[in-house]
Structure formats: structure tokens, C-alpha cells
Design an enzyme around this catalytic site. Structure first.
Site, PDB file in Angstrom:
ATOM      1  N   SER A 262       0.854  -1.081  -0.047  1.00  0.00           N
ATOM      2  CA  SER A 262       0.112  -0.184  -0.066  1.00  0.00           C
ATOM      3  C   SER A 262       0.841   1.298   0.035  1.00  0.00           C
ATOM      4  O   SER A 262       0.697   2.345  -0.479  1.00  0.00           O
ATOM      5  CB  SER A 262      -0.957  -0.182   1.022  1.00  0.00           C
ATOM      6  OG  SER A 262      -1.693  -1.318   1.247  1.00  0.00           O
ATOM      7  N   HIS A 314       0.794   4.710   4.540  1.00  0.00           N
ATOM      8  CA  HIS A 314       0.239   5.351   3.590  1.00  0.00           C
ATOM      9  C   HIS A 314       0.694   6.668   3.248  1.00  0.00           C
ATOM     10  O   HIS A 314       1.199   7.167   2.070  1.00  0.00           O
ATOM     11  CB  HIS A 314      -1.340   5.406   3.615  1.00  0.00           C
ATOM     12  CG  HIS A 314      -1.919   3.872   3.629  1.00  0.00           C
ATOM     13  ND1 HIS A 314      -3.178   3.555   3.789  1.00  0.00           N
ATOM     14  CD2 HIS A 314      -1.090   2.881   3.220  1.00  0.00           C
ATOM     15  CE1 HIS A 314      -3.574   2.280   3.706  1.00  0.00           C
ATOM     16  NE2 HIS A 314      -2.240   1.944   3.220  1.00  0.00           N
TER      17      HIS A 314
END
Length: 336
Positions: A262, A314
Site C-alpha cells: 500500500s 500510507h
């Protein structure tokens, strides 16, 4: 592990809201999209009241049928039309019209029927062979070799991962190379910063990351080149891992173990933003930057609603990718 029901529920709420945000003040051509988005929200809300534990599956099904499939299908109709495959385009448009009965689509079907008749009568010149081959090559993503290679590497790593017994347990992920701040800082296992990028907590986790890579990756690779794309992907992932470790050292997070690509995917989003800021003159740059802002907002909302994911990973991946995109963006833009 993140439940599929939760992911689908999030999609069934955020995606229609995003559609309404973009289409609410548009002209009548977007009326059908507004109605479809409102229908998905209505179905999801009703499911949440009546069947709260299955609301994600119900709302997600409505999103798939009313928003996702029509959007993909309409894009495919345009691609077939550009290749002069008018019969296939008309048949696909007729199917989509059942899910998306807008006036524009009906007019497009009539136009395709006219073009189909003119083509059958020999009134339309066929595309040059070179152009046809170019269209086929673009459709097969043969000009995005780095994206395909990274997808295959992630799939191969996952197959290796599931070949071990109890592969979903933390002890096995530890052996395979999951990111563990304690192990990196205390035991100097710096390789975990890299290996964790190719491990995933389950097939859903893998599929969502690969889908995002498939959608976001090829345009950026075409714009900056395969070597720069790979560099952005890996540097973003390493920056994501290093950021989590830094927060752990500062006692701002108690993360014990992380896996997944991610951070790399958010790095691609950041690299897109950096590239577009360097090349603000290219067509639709402002629209693309707005789309990136929407992606970031949606991701932050998902992170806030899902405690199983790491928002810090992230955001560090996003920031690292943004810097990499600014630094490595070629002086000459190849983006269309």
C-alpha cells in the site's frame, strides 16, 4: 485482517458521494450518473438498517451493477469504436443500456448502428494495419512492462507466502519478512523495510493493491519511463517502511507488524502529483490533480474508518512518492 464486507461498504458509500460531487452541477448528460449514485446510496442505507451485517455485500453489489460496470463498459465501447469494431461496440452498448439507460448511450447506439451499416457497405476506409497493431498493443498494456513485472512479482511472492503452513499467523509473517519496527531498530533487520512490501495479509489485500497498481501505474509509467517508475515504486515503499519505524522510535505509534504494498501504491499517487506539478502545461493537468486529491481524501477516510490499516505507512509512502516524482520527472513530458 480487513473484512470484505467492510471494504465493500466503504466503496458503496464513498464512490457514489464522489460521483455526486463531480456530477451534481454538470449538465443534463450526467443526470443518469446522479440517479445511479443516489440509488446506490439508497440501497446501501436500507441494507444498513435491515441487514447491517451484510450491508457491505448488498451495497457493493449495487455499486458494481449501477456504477462500476457501466463506467468500464462505456470506456470499452469507446475503445472498440476507435478500432472500428462497430458491431461489437453496438452490442456491448446495448447491454450497458439495460444498466445505464441514458439518452447519450441511446444516441451512441444509433450512431454505431449507422457506422456499422456504412462499414458493411464499404463506405468507411479500414484503419491502417500499423494503427490497428498500435491499438491492440495499447489494449494489452505491452507498453507498461514495469507494471506487469511488479504485478507478477507480487503474485509470485504471495504464492510463495501461502505455500507455507499457517501463513496468516504473525509468527510465519515474521519469518517471511514482515516489517517489525522492533526487529529493525533493535536487531538491525533492515531487510524487513524491503521484504514487507511484497507480503500481504490475504488475497483481498493483494487484489486491491494490484488493482490500484493496474489502474494507476500504466499511465505514470508511460509518462516517466519504466526505470523511473520502478524507482518511484520502490523508493516510496522504503520511505513508507522507514516512516513507520521512525514513528515507532519516537513512540508515536505502537505498530508491531506490517505487510503490504500500500505504501508503494500511495507513492505512485504522490509521484503522479509531483509529475503533474512539474508539467502543469500538459492537457488536463488540473483535472488530474483534482482526481489525485480525491484519491487521497478517499484513502484517508478509509484509513480513519479501518483500524487494521496503517495510515502512517500510507502517508509516508505518499510523501516519499511526491518528492520522487518532483525529482525524477523528466524535463520533457510524454503524458497525453
Amino acid at each position: 485482517m480487513i473484512e470484505l464486507n467492510h471494504i465493500l461498504l466503504f466503496l458503496a458509500v464513498i464512490s457514489p458521494l464522489a460521483v455526486l460531487g463531480r456530477a451534481w452541477r454538470s449538465d443534463a448528460a450526467y443526470r443518469i450518473w446522479r440517479l445511479a449514485a443516489l440509488a446506490v446510496l439508497a440501497v446501501t442505507s436500507l441494507a444498513w438498517i435491515v441487514f447491517p451485517h451484510e450491508a457491505g455485500y448488498i451495497g457493493g453489489s449495487a455499486w458494481l451493477i449501477l456504477l462500476f460496470l457501466p463506467a468500464v463498459g462505456i470506456r470499452r465501447v469507446a475503445e472498440l469504436s476507435a478500432r472500428q469494431h462497430y458491431t461489437a461496440a453496438r452490442k456491448l452498448a446495448a447491454v450497458i443500456a439495460w444498466l445505464h439507460p441514458g439518452d447519450d448511450l441511446r444516441q451512441q447506439i444509433q450512431l454505431l448502428r449507422t457506422l456499422e451499416s456504412r462499414q458493411a457497405a464499404g463506405l468507411i476506409s479500414p484503419l491502417p494495419l500499423q494503427t490497428e497493431r498500435l491499438n491492440i498493443r495499447n489494449w494489452q498494456f505491452q507498453n507498461a512492462t514495469a507494471v506487469l513485472a511488479l504485478i507478477l512479482v507480487n503474485v509470485g511472492a504471495f504464492l510463495f507466502e501461502i505455500s507455507h503452513r499457517h501463513w496468516t499467523e504473525s509468527t510465519m509473517l515474521h519469518r517471511l519478512g514482515a516489517l517489525e519496527p522492533y526487529g529493525v531498530v533493535v536487531n538491525h533487520e533492515y531487510w524487513r523495510l524491503f521484504t514487507a512490501l511484497f507480503l500481504h495479509a490475504g488475497p483481498i489485500h493483494l487484489l486491491f493493491n494490484l488493482f490500484a497498481l493496474y489502474v494507476l501505474g500504466p499511465p505514470l509509467e508511460r509518462a516517466i519511463g519504466s526505470a523511473r517508475f520502478c524507482a518511484c515504486y520502490l523508493i516510496s515503499g522504503l520511505g513508507s517502511s522507514a516512516g513507520v519505524v521512525a514513528l515507532w522510535m519516537a513512540r508515536l505509534t505502537d505498530t508491531a507488524q506490517l505487510v503490504g504494498a500500500s505504501g508503494c501504491i500511495m507513492g505512485i499517487v504522490g509521484a503522479w502529483a509531483g509529475f503533474l506539478l512539474r508539467h502543469r502545461h500538459i492537457p488536463r493537468a488540473r483535472q488530474r490533480l483534482w482526481n489525485i486529491a480525491m484519491i487521497i481524501a478517499i484513502q484517508v477516510a478509509f484509513d480513519l474508518s479501518t483500524p487494521q490499516v496503517s495510515m502512517s505507512a500510507h502517508l509516508f509512502g505518499l510523501a516519499t512518492g511526491f518528492i520522487a516524482g518532483l525529482v525524477m520527472a523528466p524535463r520533457r513530458s510524454f503524458a497525453g
